[in-house]
Design a protein around this motif. Structure first.
Motif, PDB file in Angstrom:
ATOM      1  N   CYS A  92       0.474  -1.286  -0.316  1.00  0.00           N
ATOM      2  CA  CYS A  92      -0.003   0.251  -0.352  1.00  0.00           C
ATOM      3  C   CYS A  92       0.843   1.366  -0.253  1.00  0.00           C
ATOM      4  O   CYS A  92       2.798   1.512   0.760  1.00  0.00           O
ATOM      5  CB  CYS A  92      -0.756  -0.248   1.126  1.00  0.00           C
ATOM      6  N   ASP A  93       0.654   2.090  -1.005  1.00  0.00           N
ATOM      7  CA  ASP A  93       1.088   3.619  -1.150  1.00  0.00           C
ATOM      8  C   ASP A  93       0.790   4.705  -0.771  1.00  0.00           C
ATOM      9  O   ASP A  93       1.256   6.137  -0.708  1.00  0.00           O
ATOM     10  CB  ASP A  93       1.378   3.881  -2.571  1.00  0.00           C
ATOM     11  N   LYS A 148       6.654   9.415  -2.092  1.00  0.00           N
ATOM     12  CA  LYS A 148       7.764  10.849  -1.983  1.00  0.00           C
ATOM     13  C   LYS A 148       9.216  11.064  -1.192  1.00  0.00           C
ATOM     14  O   LYS A 148       9.777  10.779  -1.238  1.00  0.00           O
ATOM     15  CB  LYS A 148       6.995  11.864  -1.734  1.00  0.00           C
ATOM     16  N   GLU A 149       9.198   9.457  -1.037  1.00  0.00           N
ATOM     17  CA  GLU A 149      10.304   9.322   0.498  1.00  0.00           C
ATOM     18  C   GLU A 149      11.372   8.331  -0.461  1.00  0.00           C
ATOM     19  O   GLU A 149      12.487   8.459   0.557  1.00  0.00           O
ATOM     20  CB  GLU A 149      10.286   8.384   1.514  1.00  0.00           C
ATOM     21  N   TYR A 150      11.080   8.784  -1.409  1.00  0.00           N
ATOM     22  CA  TYR A 150      12.779   7.560  -2.463  1.00  0.00           C
ATOM     23  C   TYR A 150      12.423   8.095  -3.566  1.00  0.00           C
ATOM     24  O   TYR A 150      11.755   9.354  -4.098  1.00  0.00           O
ATOM     25  CB  TYR A 150      11.654   6.254  -3.318  1.00  0.00           C
ATOM     26  N   ALA A 151      13.703   8.058  -3.839  1.00  0.00           N
ATOM     27  CA  ALA A 151      14.411   9.163  -4.951  1.00  0.00           C
ATOM     28  C   ALA A 151      14.037   8.698  -6.553  1.00  0.00           C
ATOM     29  O   ALA A 151      13.706   9.951  -7.210  1.00  0.00           O
ATOM     30  CB  ALA A 151      15.990   9.222  -4.907  1.00  0.00           C
ATOM     31  N   SER A 152      13.414   7.565  -6.447  1.00  0.00           N
ATOM     32  CA  SER A 152      12.497   7.421  -7.387  1.00  0.00           C
ATOM     33  C   SER A 152      11.596   6.199  -7.442  1.00  0.00           C
ATOM     34  O   SER A 152      11.868   5.267  -6.402  1.00  0.00           O
ATOM     35  CB  SER A 152      14.154   7.131  -8.832  1.00  0.00           C
TER      36      SER A 152
END
Length: 189
Positions: free
Chosen positions: A36-37, A60-64
């Protein structure tokens, strides 16, 4: 027994239909993980009621996208997941996920594809004035709602109430997804 994962972003009614069918034996599989995102999504409460662990993340907590999908794939592989079922997961998958689970990712869509692709299919079809609505279950590929169709079910609707129409779509979605998942698990033995 096959291990599956379900990806969801919201309410989770299709997740619950699949979880209940796994629990009572209609689908010969076990949901090993919910992905779940959206940390506050109601689907997490549904998973908790079924005792299904969840991997929850904030994109949004990840670079990509590739970064978070690599982490998801690692978790899926650690759990022994063989199939993925998307149930209102509102993200397009990248090659990271598609390559790891090629021809083993399934999506449910609330229209008779190839018509009315995208996130607002029911409202788009309603606005267009169609008289035959339906649900499609398809394999996921790199094209939005473009993978090979596995199953479809149509129904007539001539009313003028979008909420009523959405309820009718869900009434078709749940049993069709369960029947299709059960068949896929049986065929993949």
């Amino acid at each position: 027994m096959k291990k599956i994962a379900v990806f969801a972003s919201g309410n989770g009614s299709n997740f619950e239909a699949l979880a209940a069918a796994c629990a009572d034996g209609r689908i010969d599989a076990r949901i090993a993980l919910l992905v779940c995102d959206k940390p506050g999504a109601y689907v997490l409460q549904r998973a908790d009621r079924f005792g299904i662990p969840a991997f929850v993340f904030r994109p949004k907590e990840y670079a990509s996208k590739a970064d978070y999908e690599r982490q998801i794939v690692e978790r899926l592989q650690a759990e022994g997941v063989e199939w993925i079922f998307l149930a209102g997961y509102m993200r397009i998958l990248s090659e990271v996920m598609l390559e790891a689970y090629r021809d083993r990712i399934v999506n449910i869509h609330p229209s008779l594809l190839p018509a009315f692709k995208g996130a607002h299919a029911i409202a788009d079809a309603f606005a267009y004035g169609v008289k035959v609505y339906g649900v499609t279950i398809h394999y996921v590929n790199g094209e939005l709602d473009g993978g090979k169709i596995i199953a479809q079910r149509a129904f007539d609707y001539t009313g003028d109430d979008l909420d009523e129409l959405e309820a009718k779509v869900h009434a078709v979605e749940h049993p069709l997804y369960v029947e299709t998942a059960a068949r896929l698990m049986k065929e993949s033995r």
